[in-house]
Design an enzyme around this catalytic site. Structure first.
Site, PDB file in Angstrom:
ATOM      1  N   GLU A  54       0.894  -1.215   0.081  1.00  0.00           N
ATOM      2  CA  GLU A  54      -0.001   0.139   0.212  1.00  0.00           C
ATOM      3  C   GLU A  54       0.887   1.296  -0.036  1.00  0.00           C
ATOM      4  OE1 GLU A  54      -2.238  -2.263   0.246  1.00  0.00           O
ATOM      5  OE2 GLU A  54      -4.195  -1.597   0.478  1.00  0.00           O
ATOM      6  N   GLY A  55       1.858   1.367  -0.717  1.00  0.00           N
ATOM      7  CA  GLY A  55       2.996   2.268  -0.816  1.00  0.00           C
ATOM      8  C   GLY A  55       3.853   2.277   0.564  1.00  0.00           C
TER       9      GLY A  55
END
Lengths: 256, 600
Positions: free
Chosen positions: B406-407
């Site tokens: 998610e980053g």
């Protein structure tokens, strides 16, 4: 041919969640309820599950849940509705009522609702009294089947054949309806409260009734004097010989 | 972009840095309705009875098991909470789904399976799909009949997501796009029925596609051998002339970046708020063991250094949980306004974009908390913790991925100040005005003084007001010095980001406790949790401020700047030892985090 509607009354009790750690107030006057999570008494959930299974099998069945207590009990009624009950009834009471008083209130509810039968937990896990079902049957002068682990409607829904868990094994009894049936642990495994069920529950009727509306003035005959937590179990000791064991039993534990 | 409507101040992303928020405007866990709690309880029971007893079998990816449990979760309504009712969801918001997701991620990798499908997998369709696309695919996913997945990363394109190479070419008959490329580390790839795939149309326009598993040319690679979350499936998605009908193009050609990044905002929120459920579980496991295990004739829980661990984990959970609930409600409130941003066709809800900064804060803070909690819970278990006999070894491995997907936390740290700057440039956020005002004030006059106040929560509030000024001042000084090259000063951006994050988390904890106090609840444990967090945050902020300022200016200027930082961060240290001990003692009495903060 339209089958006549069957009504099942299921009393639910609000109790501390079975996973909650119970603490007694230092003065022993009551259980410390600060921060305690509440749930429907597990035996009552089992009773409700059985009522819902009967409804699913027969159709044309109305399941009514009832509880006696303060406004906070609405939460447990909503759980009952979310599981699938059709209607809920809150009998408002702020007093802590004992088993006989509760049974008397339920007599009034029974007379008002005229159910085909009552399905309820054999006992509540908070006070473990195991009395209300029996008292209710006696006060109403109708039959009872307690500690039920199997339940089957027979003879055109005029009787219930029940398996009762006794020390000796499963006893099978048949009771004529109307009757009071109290559920044991192994009757069934209650369903999950589904999220769509929770949404639907918001729209189901929930009626609040005062004691006076039922024509009741009831007080408890018993009084709780003091609560104490059970004595903590002491660690065991390992003995090397039978003689040593006998000596300990005689001299330390003094049971021989 | 057309002018966006003005929202109330507390519903503007990043606005917490510019103004004070009233406790009344903050949603807290205490504000959850009994229905919302009941929903979380259903998820809890489902995990207790169906998922956790199967942890071992899930870990070995027993054939069909994950999918069976997934379907069952769908039948209970656990997978489609935020999906509109016309697509067989429940039509609820994040304040409702938060508690359920926190349960699903408690232990093991099943939460990843669920999150990859219901979060980033399904939400591109939910928010960017056309009516026809949603009719065809959304209900199936909301009810758990179909599992979804999100396919963005590639071998050479991880953090630099838009450098992806997968190509989409229109077929000669104009009926299909032919997709070619390989997507890496795709959660649920082994089981998913539908993938949201990002590819470049004509080699340049990043575009999203809804790709069914059974489309010709779609296949998956072998299961990856991962460090943790072994019960979730992770494979490559291989696209070889994969035939995707043109009607499965999502949101318009070249609109893929809007979809990818906005969905990641939500994904970051969900990861953060969800994984805090795992932190709570770890704290429970740690506290219960600490009470049972005796050494030197005493339970571990009676020793100060163990109490320190328990107290610190609890305080950080309190801050993260407070910030998650606060953000969830802001998100729902903006969604409820119906405001949209029309960069795509159809336009997408503004709520997805508004709190990008807060979502990144939660992603970083909560993922680091769960790693800390897993590490310390394992440490409390000593040698036992290092064996597979206890759940800690697995939890320790499982926690690690949260700082990556998610980053990465590094990308998210850069994004936090970066998004403020971008919004300032677009005229959406009055950053420059605020920085100018504060810099002038600070050079002219002394910082706010809390006076002779002895209410510690009020002191914490006053401190945070000064910390906000410090964050803006620091950002202003750095921007003055480096200008557009500031983007190359990652260490400074990271430092500013950490200060901003600590402010948001600490403030959320303070506001929650003030709200509880105002409502007449028993707030003493909350105050200990809040002040423990604030007290530690002060130290972290001092350290970051010193590093950032010394890397920015020199000589007299530096001395002046450090002086300002010192004055702004003035704080009378509290007895954190005593506070953590009280927290740990109470935690051991009541047995779990939820019981610790439950008040009447």
């Amino acid at each position: 041919m339209r089958r006549e509607e069957l009504k099942i009354l299921v009393p639910l009790k609000r109790v501390p969640d079975p996973d909650t750690r119970i603490r007694v107030k230092p003065d022993g006057s009551a259980v410390d309820l600060d921060g305690v999570k509440f749930a429907v008494n597990p035996f009552d959930s089992i009773a409700l599950e059985e009522a819902l299974r009967i409804k699913e099998k027969l159709g044309e069945t109305e399941v009514v849940v009832v509880t006696i207590g303060g406004q906070e009990c609405v939460e447990q009624l909503r759980v009952g509705l979310a599981m699938g009950a059709d209607r809920a009834l809150l009998i408002r009471s702020t007093d802590g009522l004992d088993a006989l008083a509760i049974a008397k209130v339920l007599v009034a509810v029974y007379r008002r609702e005229q159910p085909a039968f009552v399905l309820m937990g054999k006992q509540a896990i908070d006070d473990d009294s195991n009395q209300v079902g029996q008292m209710l049957a006696a006060l109403l002068g109708i039959g009872q089947a307690t500690f039920v682990s199997k339940c089957e409607l027979i003879e055109n829904n005029s009787k219930v054949r029940c398996g009762r868990e006794t020390d000796g094994g499963i006893e099978t009894v048949t009771v004529k309806l109307p009757a009071i049936i109290t559920s044991d642990l192994r009757l069934n495994e209650p369903r999950y409260v589904s999220l769509p069920g929770i949404m639907k529950a918001k729209k189901k009727p929930l009626e609040e009734v005062g004691m006076a509306d039922l024509g009741l003035t009831i007080t408890s005959r018993t009084q709780v004097l003091k609560l104490e937590p059970p004595v903590r179990r002491k660690a065991g000791v390992r003995v090397k010989t039978v003689d040593e064991l006998l000596a300990k039993l005689k001299n330390d534990v003094k049971v021989l | 972009m057309p002018q966006l409507k003005q929202l109330p101040a507390h519903l503007i992303g990043g606005n917490f840095l510019l103004t004070e928020t009233s406790p009344d405007l903050v949603f807290t866990p205490e504000d959850l309705s009994s229905e919302q709690r009941l929903m979380a309880e259903t998820a809890e029971k489902f995990m207790d009875k169906e998922v956790l007893p199967n942890c071992e079998a899930l870990e070995h990816q027993e054939e069909g098991l994950a999918k069976k449990l997934f379907r069952q979760a769908g039948e209970l309504g656990l997978l489609g909470m935020e999906v509109p009712t016309e697509y067989e969801g429940l039509g609820l918001g994040k304040t409702s789904s938060l508690g359920v997701e926190g349960q699903m991620t408690r232990l093991g990798g099943f939460g990843v399976t669920v999150g990859a499908s219901c979060g980033i997998g399904m939400q591109p369709l939910q928010y960017f799909g056309t009516e026809a696309q949603k009719k065809k695919y959304l209900a199936k996913q909301a009810t758990g009949q179909w599992m979804g997945a999100y396919a963005l990363s590639e071998a050479d394109s991880g953090s630099d997501a838009l450098s992806l190479r997968t190509k989409a070419t229109l077929s000669p008959d104009g009926r299909h796009y032919l997709l070619n490329g390989t997507k890496m580390w795709i959660s649920n790839a082994g089981w998913a029925d539908i993938f949201t795939v990002f590819a470049k149309v004509d080699g340049q326009h990043v575009t999203a596609f809804l790709v069914e598993r059974t489309f010709p040319g779609v296949s998956v690679g072998k299961e990856e051998h991962k460090l943790g979350i072994k019960s979730s499936s992770t494979r490559r998605l291989i696209l070889e002339d994969a035939q995707v009908p043109v009607e499965n193009l999502l949101g318009g050609i070249g609109k893929g970046a809007y979809i990818a990044f906005n969905i990641l905002n939500v994904g970051r929120f969900k990861l953060g708020s969800g994984v805090t459920g795992a932190s709570k579980e770890l704290l429970k496991v740690a506290a219960r063991y600490a009470m049972e295990r005796k050494q030197f004739g005493r339970p571990l829980a009676s020793f100060g250094l163990i109490q320190h661990k328990l107290g610190e984990i609890a305080a950080r959970i309190f801050a993260c949980d407070s910030a998650s609930h606060r953000t969830a409600r802001m998100f729902d409130a903006v969604m409820e306004t119906g405001e949209t941003i029309d960069s795509t066709t159809p336009p997408f809800p503004r709520g997805l974009d508004e709190f990008a900064l807060e979502c990144s804060i939660l992603k970083v803070a909560c993922s680091e908390l769960v790693n800390f909690a897993a590490d310390e819970a394992l440490q409390i278990h000593g040698g036992y913790g290092y064996t597979e006999e206890f759940p800690l070894a697995r939890a320790y491995r499982d926690a690690r991925i949260n700082r990556i997907f998610e980053g990465t936390n590094e990308i998210n740290r850069l994004f936090i100040p970066g998004s403020l700057l971008r919004r300032a440039q677009k005229g959406r956020f009055p950053l420059v005005a605020a920085i100018t005002k504060i810099t002038k004030e600070l050079l002219d006059m002394p910082p706010l003084d809390s006076g002779g106040e002895d209410d510690e929560l009020a002191l914490a509030q006053a401190f945070l007001a000064n910390a906000k000024r410090l964050a803006l001042f620091g950002a202003g000084v750095a921007f003055q010095k480096f200008g557009d090259k500031l983007i190359e000063e990652q260490e400074i951006l990271g430092g500013v980001s950490d200060i901003i994050s600590d402010i948001y988390l600490a403030e959320s904890a303070v506001l929650r406790t003030l709200k509880a106090r105002k409502a007449g609840r028993n707030w003493s444990v909350m105050a200990d949790l809040t002040l423990t967090f604030v007290n530690s945050a002060v130290g972290r902020m001092e350290q970051q401020a010193r590093e950032c300022l010394t890397a920015t200016s020199q000589g007299d200027e530096l001395r002046a700047h450090l002086g300002i930082a010192r004055r702004l961060l003035r704080w009378s240290p509290l007895n954190a030892v005593a506070m953590r001990r009280r927290i740990a003692k109470r935690l051991c009495e009541v047995g779990s985090y939820p019981a610790l903060v439950a008040t009447q």
